[in-house]
Design an enzyme around this catalytic site. Structure first.
Site, PDB file in Angstrom:
ATOM      1  N   GLY A  12       0.778  -1.233   0.000  1.00  0.00           N
ATOM      2  CA  GLY A  12       0.000   0.000   0.000  1.00  0.00           C
ATOM      3  C   GLY A  12       0.810   1.283   0.000  1.00  0.00           C
ATOM      4  O   GLY A  12       0.374   2.282   0.573  1.00  0.00           O
ATOM      5  N   THR A  13       1.975   1.287  -0.658  1.00  0.00           N
ATOM      6  CA  THR A  13       2.768   2.520  -0.700  1.00  0.00           C
ATOM      7  C   THR A  13       2.057   3.610  -1.508  1.00  0.00           C
ATOM      8  O   THR A  13       2.124   4.791  -1.155  1.00  0.00           O
ATOM      9  CB  THR A  13       4.169   2.268  -1.272  1.00  0.00           C
ATOM     10  OG1 THR A  13       4.058   1.628  -2.545  1.00  0.00           O
ATOM     11  CG2 THR A  13       4.978   1.392  -0.330  1.00  0.00           C
ATOM     12  N   ASN A 108      -5.998   3.374 -12.895  1.00  0.00           N
ATOM     13  CA  ASN A 108      -4.980   2.406 -12.483  1.00  0.00           C
ATOM     14  C   ASN A 108      -3.602   3.039 -12.610  1.00  0.00           C
ATOM     15  O   ASN A 108      -3.362   3.869 -13.482  1.00  0.00           O
ATOM     16  CB  ASN A 108      -5.063   1.167 -13.393  1.00  0.00           C
ATOM     17  CG  ASN A 108      -4.016   0.117 -13.036  1.00  0.00           C
ATOM     18  OD1 ASN A 108      -3.948  -0.341 -11.901  1.00  0.00           O
ATOM     19  ND2 ASN A 108      -3.203  -0.271 -14.015  1.00  0.00           N
ATOM     20  N   HIS A 110       0.314   2.004 -13.336  1.00  0.00           N
ATOM     21  CA  HIS A 110       1.122   0.897 -13.853  1.00  0.00           C
ATOM     22  C   HIS A 110       2.589   1.310 -13.869  1.00  0.00           C
ATOM     23  O   HIS A 110       2.920   2.422 -14.294  1.00  0.00           O
ATOM     24  CB  HIS A 110       0.675   0.518 -15.271  1.00  0.00           C
ATOM     25  CG  HIS A 110       1.382  -0.696 -15.796  1.00  0.00           C
ATOM     26  ND1 HIS A 110       1.056  -1.974 -15.390  1.00  0.00           N
ATOM     27  CD2 HIS A 110       2.422  -0.818 -16.653  1.00  0.00           C
ATOM     28  CE1 HIS A 110       1.861  -2.837 -16.002  1.00  0.00           C
ATOM     29  NE2 HIS A 110       2.702  -2.162 -16.764  1.00  0.00           N
ATOM     30  N   GLU A 148     -12.106  -2.133 -20.911  1.00  0.00           N
ATOM     31  CA  GLU A 148     -12.269  -3.591 -20.930  1.00  0.00           C
ATOM     32  C   GLU A 148     -10.948  -4.330 -21.136  1.00  0.00           C
ATOM     33  O   GLU A 148     -10.832  -5.509 -20.794  1.00  0.00           O
ATOM     34  CB  GLU A 148     -13.252  -3.995 -22.044  1.00  0.00           C
ATOM     35  CG  GLU A 148     -14.688  -3.542 -21.815  1.00  0.00           C
ATOM     36  CD  GLU A 148     -14.911  -2.076 -22.223  1.00  0.00           C
ATOM     37  OE1 GLU A 148     -13.940  -1.423 -22.690  1.00  0.00           O
ATOM     38  OE2 GLU A 148     -16.044  -1.597 -22.060  1.00  0.00           O
ATOM     39  N   GLU A 179       9.919   8.472  -7.743  1.00  0.00           N
ATOM     40  CA  GLU A 179      10.059   9.550  -8.724  1.00  0.00           C
ATOM     41  C   GLU A 179       8.854   9.683  -9.654  1.00  0.00           C
ATOM     42  O   GLU A 179       8.724  10.710 -10.328  1.00  0.00           O
ATOM     43  CB  GLU A 179      11.329   9.341  -9.555  1.00  0.00           C
ATOM     44  CG  GLU A 179      12.606   9.422  -8.740  1.00  0.00           C
ATOM     45  CD  GLU A 179      13.860   9.301  -9.589  1.00  0.00           C
ATOM     46  OE1 GLU A 179      13.746   9.338 -10.836  1.00  0.00           O
ATOM     47  OE2 GLU A 179      14.957   9.167  -9.005  1.00  0.00           O
ATOM     48  N   GLU A 181       5.391   7.155  -9.489  1.00  0.00           N
ATOM     49  CA  GLU A 181       4.080   6.687  -9.030  1.00  0.00           C
ATOM     50  C   GLU A 181       3.484   7.577  -7.951  1.00  0.00           C
ATOM     51  O   GLU A 181       2.315   7.962  -8.013  1.00  0.00           O
ATOM     52  CB  GLU A 181       4.176   5.243  -8.518  1.00  0.00           C
ATOM     53  CG  GLU A 181       4.503   4.225  -9.594  1.00  0.00           C
ATOM     54  CD  GLU A 181       4.530   2.812  -9.047  1.00  0.00           C
ATOM     55  OE1 GLU A 181       3.643   2.460  -8.239  1.00  0.00           O
ATOM     56  OE2 GLU A 181       5.447   2.046  -9.425  1.00  0.00           O
TER      57      GLU A 181
END
Length: 208
Positions: A12-13, A108, A110, A148, A179, A181
């Site tokens: 959970g960072t 999301n 990634h 989808e 740096e 996310e």
């Protein structure tokens, strides 16, 4: 206020980055109404508890068939009435009906520059292992709306991160988190909460 639910699988960072940004005011007009994990006993649940956010576990192993898990997961989301669902290291494929139920309301994060190193099999440390194996000089992270397809939704934002000589997958993962996310995801939530970004068809539209 943008009612936001964060879905997590592990430490959970990214969740912590969101919690911290709400507390500091870097994310505005947003209420964290729930955290859902597919695993018991993970650090992300502790982070949610400490921040006073309702947290829940909906685990596939508790159900004999996948459809029952999907129904339980969708039922929990329905209870929380989210305006935005954030997949922040959620390593379970979401139910197909989730996209049609919450169109343009799921994002999301990634850990690569999509379309590189994304899609089936590319998650967590595996992404960074493949990036190093391929010998890329630049990697990064991407925030995108969810559709989808797997990692195929409209891109909201990306940030490049340098790959350094001698990097291990773990070292590269840490740098991409720090740096890219932890910067991109809170910013995307704030932009959505304040009407600066929305999904329109197959594109992420940014208000100038």
């Amino acid at each position: 206020m943008l009612r936001t639910v964060v879905c997590v699988s592990g430490g959970g960072t990214n969740l912590q980055a969101i919690i911290d940004a709400v507390k500091s005011g870097d994310i505005t007009n947003t209420e964290l109404v729930g955290v859902i994990s597919n695993n018991y006993g993970v650090k992300s649940l502790e982070r949610a508890e400490k921040a006073g956010i309702p947290n829940f576990v909906v685990c596939p192993k508790d159900y004999e068939v996948r459809d029952d898990f999907h129904k339980a997961f969708m039922d929990k989301l329905s209870e929380l009435k989210p305006d935005l669902i954030v997949l922040a290291g959620f390593l379970v494929r979401i139910p197909e009906e989730m996209v049609s139920t919450y169109p343009g309301k799921i994002i999301n994060i990634h850990p690569s520059l999509i379309p590189s190193f994304c899609g089936k099999g590319f998650y967590g440390l595996k992404v960074h292992e493949k990036a190093l194996e391929r010998g890329v000089k630049i990697t990064g992270a991407t925030v995108h709306f969810v559709n989808e397809g797997m990692d195929e939704g409209p891109i909201i934002s990306q940030k490049a991160v340098e790959v350094k000589e001698g990097d291990t997958p773990e070292a590269l993962q840490k740098r991409v988190m720090e740096e890219a996310e932890w910067i991109l995801l809170p910013k995307a939530i704030d932009d959505i909460a304040n009407g600066r970004v929305h999904m329109e068809g197959s594109r992420a539209v940014r208000k100038v």
